[in-house]
Design a protein around this motif. Structure first.
Motif, PDB file in Angstrom:
ATOM      1  N   ALA A   1      13.836 -11.312  32.333  1.00  0.00           N
ATOM      2  CA  ALA A   1      13.814 -10.887  31.289  1.00  0.00           C
ATOM      3  C   ALA A   1      12.466 -10.427  31.060  1.00  0.00           C
ATOM      4  O   ALA A   1      11.775 -10.062  30.018  1.00  0.00           O
ATOM      5  CB  ALA A   1      15.233 -11.793  30.626  1.00  0.00           C
TER       6      ALA A   1
ATOM      7  N   VAL B   1      13.696  -6.100  26.823  1.00  0.00           N
ATOM      8  CA  VAL B   1      14.681  -7.336  26.419  1.00  0.00           C
ATOM      9  C   VAL B   1      14.024  -8.420  26.176  1.00  0.00           C
ATOM     10  O   VAL B   1      12.813  -8.217  26.304  1.00  0.00           O
ATOM     11  CB  VAL B   1      15.712  -7.685  27.447  1.00  0.00           C
ATOM     12  CG1 VAL B   1      16.312  -5.979  28.151  1.00  0.00           C
ATOM     13  CG2 VAL B   1      14.826  -8.219  28.842  1.00  0.00           C
ATOM     14  N   THR B   2      14.689  -9.242  25.995  1.00  0.00           N
ATOM     15  CA  THR B   2      14.083 -10.813  25.310  1.00  0.00           C
ATOM     16  C   THR B   2      14.078 -11.799  26.536  1.00  0.00           C
ATOM     17  O   THR B   2      15.330 -11.842  26.504  1.00  0.00           O
ATOM     18  CB  THR B   2      14.259 -10.624  23.798  1.00  0.00           C
ATOM     19  OG1 THR B   2      15.858 -11.239  23.711  1.00  0.00           O
ATOM     20  CG2 THR B   2      13.788  -9.851  22.673  1.00  0.00           C
TER      21      THR B   2
ATOM     22  N   GLY C   1      16.569 -13.473  24.667  1.00  0.00           N
ATOM     23  CA  GLY C   1      18.277 -13.914  24.895  1.00  0.00           C
ATOM     24  C   GLY C   1      19.341 -13.380  25.071  1.00  0.00           C
ATOM     25  O   GLY C   1      20.563 -12.620  25.109  1.00  0.00           O
ATOM     26  N   HIS C   2      18.317 -11.904  26.531  1.00  0.00           N
ATOM     27  CA  HIS C   2      19.175 -11.573  27.044  1.00  0.00           C
ATOM     28  C   HIS C   2      20.740 -11.809  27.766  1.00  0.00           C
ATOM     29  O   HIS C   2      20.333 -12.587  28.830  1.00  0.00           O
ATOM     30  CB  HIS C   2      18.431 -10.071  28.315  1.00  0.00           C
ATOM     31  CG  HIS C   2      19.366  -9.366  28.493  1.00  0.00           C
ATOM     32  ND1 HIS C   2      19.799  -8.521  27.068  1.00  0.00           N
ATOM     33  CD2 HIS C   2      19.723  -8.595  29.849  1.00  0.00           C
ATOM     34  CE1 HIS C   2      19.888  -7.176  28.054  1.00  0.00           C
ATOM     35  NE2 HIS C   2      20.039  -7.509  29.919  1.00  0.00           N
TER      36      HIS C   2
ATOM     37  N   SER D   1      23.649  -6.574  25.974  1.00  0.00           N
ATOM     38  CA  SER D   1      22.831  -6.880  23.997  1.00  0.00           C
ATOM     39  C   SER D   1      21.955  -8.337  24.142  1.00  0.00           C
ATOM     40  O   SER D   1      22.017  -8.607  25.291  1.00  0.00           O
ATOM     41  CB  SER D   1      23.352  -6.928  23.460  1.00  0.00           C
ATOM     42  OG  SER D   1      24.877  -7.799  23.612  1.00  0.00           O
ATOM     43  N   GLU D   2      21.255  -8.507  23.784  1.00  0.00           N
ATOM     44  CA  GLU D   2      20.369  -9.589  23.144  1.00  0.00           C
ATOM     45  C   GLU D   2      21.620 -11.006  22.767  1.00  0.00           C
ATOM     46  O   GLU D   2      22.074 -10.011  21.269  1.00  0.00           O
ATOM     47  CB  GLU D   2      19.516  -9.245  22.594  1.00  0.00           C
ATOM     48  CG  GLU D   2      18.132  -8.463  22.717  1.00  0.00           C
ATOM     49  CD  GLU D   2      18.500  -8.526  24.067  1.00  0.00           C
ATOM     50  OE1 GLU D   2      17.068  -9.817  25.226  1.00  0.00           O
ATOM     51  OE2 GLU D   2      19.147  -7.910  25.055  1.00  0.00           O
ATOM     52  N   GLN D   3      21.706 -12.189  23.300  1.00  0.00           N
ATOM     53  CA  GLN D   3      22.375 -13.176  22.809  1.00  0.00           C
ATOM     54  C   GLN D   3      22.121 -14.226  22.251  1.00  0.00           C
ATOM     55  O   GLN D   3      22.393 -14.859  23.604  1.00  0.00           O
ATOM     56  CB  GLN D   3      24.456 -13.088  23.255  1.00  0.00           C
ATOM     57  CG  GLN D   3      24.470 -11.803  23.511  1.00  0.00           C
ATOM     58  CD  GLN D   3      25.770 -11.258  24.745  1.00  0.00           C
ATOM     59  OE1 GLN D   3      25.956 -12.681  24.113  1.00  0.00           O
ATOM     60  NE2 GLN D   3      26.389 -10.138  24.512  1.00  0.00           N
ATOM     61  N   ASN D   4      21.550 -15.030  21.117  1.00  0.00           N
ATOM     62  CA  ASN D   4      20.713 -16.414  21.461  1.00  0.00           C
ATOM     63  C   ASN D   4      22.283 -17.101  21.548  1.00  0.00           C
ATOM     64  O   ASN D   4      20.988 -17.986  21.115  1.00  0.00           O
ATOM     65  CB  ASN D   4      20.146 -16.016  20.259  1.00  0.00           C
ATOM     66  CG  ASN D   4      18.889 -14.138  19.948  1.00  0.00           C
ATOM     67  OD1 ASN D   4      18.396 -14.881  20.778  1.00  0.00           O
ATOM     68  ND2 ASN D   4      18.628 -13.939  18.807  1.00  0.00           N
TER      69      ASN D   4
ATOM     70  N   TYR E   1      11.344 -20.533  22.604  1.00  0.00           N
ATOM     71  CA  TYR E   1      12.576 -18.982  22.224  1.00  0.00           C
ATOM     72  C   TYR E   1      13.134 -19.323  21.354  1.00  0.00           C
ATOM     73  O   TYR E   1      13.173 -18.580  19.867  1.00  0.00           O
ATOM     74  CB  TYR E   1      12.914 -17.891  23.034  1.00  0.00           C
ATOM     75  CG  TYR E   1      13.943 -17.275  22.423  1.00  0.00           C
ATOM     76  CD1 TYR E   1      13.036 -15.930  22.942  1.00  0.00           C
ATOM     77  CD2 TYR E   1      14.927 -17.338  22.549  1.00  0.00           C
ATOM     78  CE1 TYR E   1      13.661 -14.458  22.445  1.00  0.00           C
ATOM     79  CE2 TYR E   1      16.063 -16.027  22.645  1.00  0.00           C
ATOM     80  CZ  TYR E   1      14.932 -14.826  22.183  1.00  0.00           C
ATOM     81  OH  TYR E   1      15.601 -13.878  21.874  1.00  0.00           O
TER      82      TYR E   1
ATOM     83  N   THR F   1      21.835 -11.716  16.008  1.00  0.00           N
ATOM     84  CA  THR F   1      22.001 -11.252  17.080  1.00  0.00           C
ATOM     85  C   THR F   1      23.213 -11.104  17.334  1.00  0.00           C
ATOM     86  O   THR F   1      23.848 -11.214  16.441  1.00  0.00           O
ATOM     87  CB  THR F   1      21.670 -13.109  17.707  1.00  0.00           C
ATOM     88  OG1 THR F   1      21.767 -12.769  18.820  1.00  0.00           O
ATOM     89  CG2 THR F   1      22.635 -14.357  17.271  1.00  0.00           C
TER      90      THR F   1
ATOM     91  N   GLU G   1      26.170  -7.074  15.702  1.00  0.00           N
ATOM     92  CA  GLU G   1      25.356  -7.898  15.249  1.00  0.00           C
ATOM     93  C   GLU G   1      24.745  -8.220  13.483  1.00  0.00           C
ATOM     94  O   GLU G   1      24.651  -7.799  13.554  1.00  0.00           O
ATOM     95  CB  GLU G   1      23.871  -7.375  15.987  1.00  0.00           C
ATOM     96  CG  GLU G   1      22.318  -7.619  15.608  1.00  0.00           C
ATOM     97  CD  GLU G   1      20.929  -7.175  15.696  1.00  0.00           C
ATOM     98  OE1 GLU G   1      20.147  -7.262  16.241  1.00  0.00           O
ATOM     99  OE2 GLU G   1      21.270  -5.815  16.164  1.00  0.00           O
TER     100      GLU G   1
END
Length: 478
Positions: free
Chosen positions: A139, A145-146, A148-149, A162-165, A200, A209, A217
């Motif tokens: 990642a 992506v971040t 948080g991927h 999606s990115e899910q923190n 992060y 998020t 989101e």
């Protein structure tokens, strides 16, 4: 669900044999789970074995169904062995590693106290940490992506998602829990993994998020609760992770923002997102007690929980699941879903208005009530006020009830929920959902999170390994 059809009375005879009907002349009899007699603690050991089937290792290698000739690396926790070609009526591919699901599973492995191998370390946990580090590195090296991927392939490659923190936070909580069960080399990797997640999260915790159900989101109650829990835990870690001064401010900010989710009646799941009608009351609020930093004694949480239970268990509710009526006659349930406006049942091409109950949602609610019973026993007081009164009233409790009364009622209620899961299981295997009318299992089979949620609930029930104090300084407890 497995149903036992009644055997014929002993005086029923087969005309040809002048004795009890046998063979093709006899009605089918299928063994059914004996929900009332089942020892939930003993059963959880079996569920642990079923959960472990979904975790790859050197000796258990799976082929990626979407990429023939590509094989898993050790430590991948797949969500479920469900692939559309092999599951008619289900169009979802769950043969991927979700960061959240993997972390929840790793916590259960860690708290199972598996024996280490000679030289130190529990192999499945060592594999998990190395796989998590691989995903994090992939990642981090991606331009799209971040950190948080949320989802990766069985080889640790980034899957478009999606990115899910909440993911980095709950993954770090898992590593703090299992750290003492790693060998020295893997501890070094684990510490770096947590430090990277930590940096992060300090950058993104105030932002939006994708929420727990991967639909919107916004400002997610669940994500904020898990981040809060991580910041609290890492602040008192004993594995040498440096804690910047800004963490105290982050904790205070998250506590304040979580309080802002209260709308006068319940905690709202997602703020500043154009959610569909019927998204609240959402079970992710109660799940935030199991995995996040929300106390079970929060009376506004209890107000939300009362609405959650009533919307699926009250026959006058438009979201009522008919199976809960049949189960209540047996002293079981209720089974709970995600939110009243749900429509997902494993086949997105054929949505079902109102959705269905989920095993993990029901187990999370049971765990919340066990935790509440534990807290009441410890304090000797029921957290009763104008917000929580409806919740306790549904259990027959009020101002004249004692702490002992409340503990007994809460534990009995949660036991009934777990036994409903057992009763509707398919020979004790747990799918993602149960049909809201018939009770039969549906959606993807052998969902890893279903087993992990049941295991977590049973731990809270017995309080044998209290999540908040099992490993001082490393524990994921709120």
């Amino acid at each position: 669900m497995t149903v036992a059809f009644l055997s014929p009375p002993m005086n029923a005879v087969d005309p040809a044999h002048r004795g009890p009907a046998i063979g093709a002349s006899a009605p089918a009899v299928t063994p059914a789970p004996a929900f009332a007699q089942t020892d939930l603690v003993a059963l959880s050991l079996y569920f642990s074995l079923l959960m472990m089937r979904n975790i790859t290792s050197d000796g258990y290698v799976i082929e990626d169904p979407a990429s023939p000739g590509v094989f898993s690396v050790p430590g991948c926790v797949i969500a479920a062995p469900s692939y559309p070609v092999n599951t008619p009526g289900i169009d979802q591919d769950y043969v991927f590693n979700w960061v959240r699901d993997g972390a929840i599973t790793a916590i259960e492995i860690a708290l199972a106290d598996l024996p280490p191998v000679p030289g130190g370390g529990v192999p499945s946990l060592i594999d998990y940490v190395n796989f998590a580090a691989l995903c994090q590195a992939n990642a981090g090296n991606s331009a799209t992506v971040t950190l948080g991927h949320a989802c990766f392939t069985v080889t640790g490659e980034v899957r478009p998602w999606s990115e899910q923190n909440d993911g980095p936070a709950i993954q770090s909580l898992a590593i703090l829990t299992l750290f003492d069960q790693l060998d020295g080399a893997t501890q070094t990797i684990a510490k770096q993994l947590v430090e990277t997640n930590f940096s992060y999260l300090l950058e993104v915790y105030q932002g939006k998020t994708t929420n727990l159900w991967e639909e919107y989101e916004g400002y997610s109650f669940f994500a904020r609760a898990v981040q809060l829990r991580f910041f609290r835990e890492v602040s008192r870690n004993v594995i040498g992770i440096a804690v910047p001064a800004g963490v105290a401010d982050a904790i205070s900010w998250l506590e304040s923002e979580l309080a802002a989710h209260w709308n006068g009646q319940l905690y709202v799941s997602v703020l500043d997102a154009a959610v569909q009608a019927g998204y609240d009351a959402n079970i992710d609020i109660v799940s935030s007690v199991c995995y996040g930093g929300i106390e079970p004694t929060d009376t506004k949480l209890l107000a939300t929980a009362a609405i959650l239970r009533r919307q699926w268990a009250d026959p006058s509710s438009s979201s009522y699941f008919p199976i809960n009526g049949a189960d209540a006659a047996k002293g079981l349930g209720p089974l709970l879903g995600r939110y009243p406006g749900d429509h997902y049942d494993g086949d997105v091409a054929a949505p079902v208005p109102g959705g269905h109950p989920w095993a993990l949602c029901t187990a999370n609610f049971a765990e919340f009530q066990y935790r509440l019973a534990n807290a009441i026993e410890a304090s000797g007081a029921i957290p009763l006020d104008q917000f929580s009164e409806p919740f306790f009233a549904e259990l027959g409790l009020g101002a004249s009830s004692s702490a002992a009364d409340a503990s007994v009622a809460l534990r009995a209620s949660s036991d009934s929920m777990l036994r409903a899961i057992v009763y509707h299981s398919d020979h004790y295997e747990l799918s993602e959902q149960f049909d809201g009318t018939t009770g039969y299992e549906k959606s993807v089979r052998n969902l890893t999170w279903s087993y992990a949620a049941f295991l977590s609930a049973v731990r809270a029930r017995s309080a044998a390994v209290p999540a908040a104090s099992s490993k001082p300084g490393n524990s994921p407890g709120p």
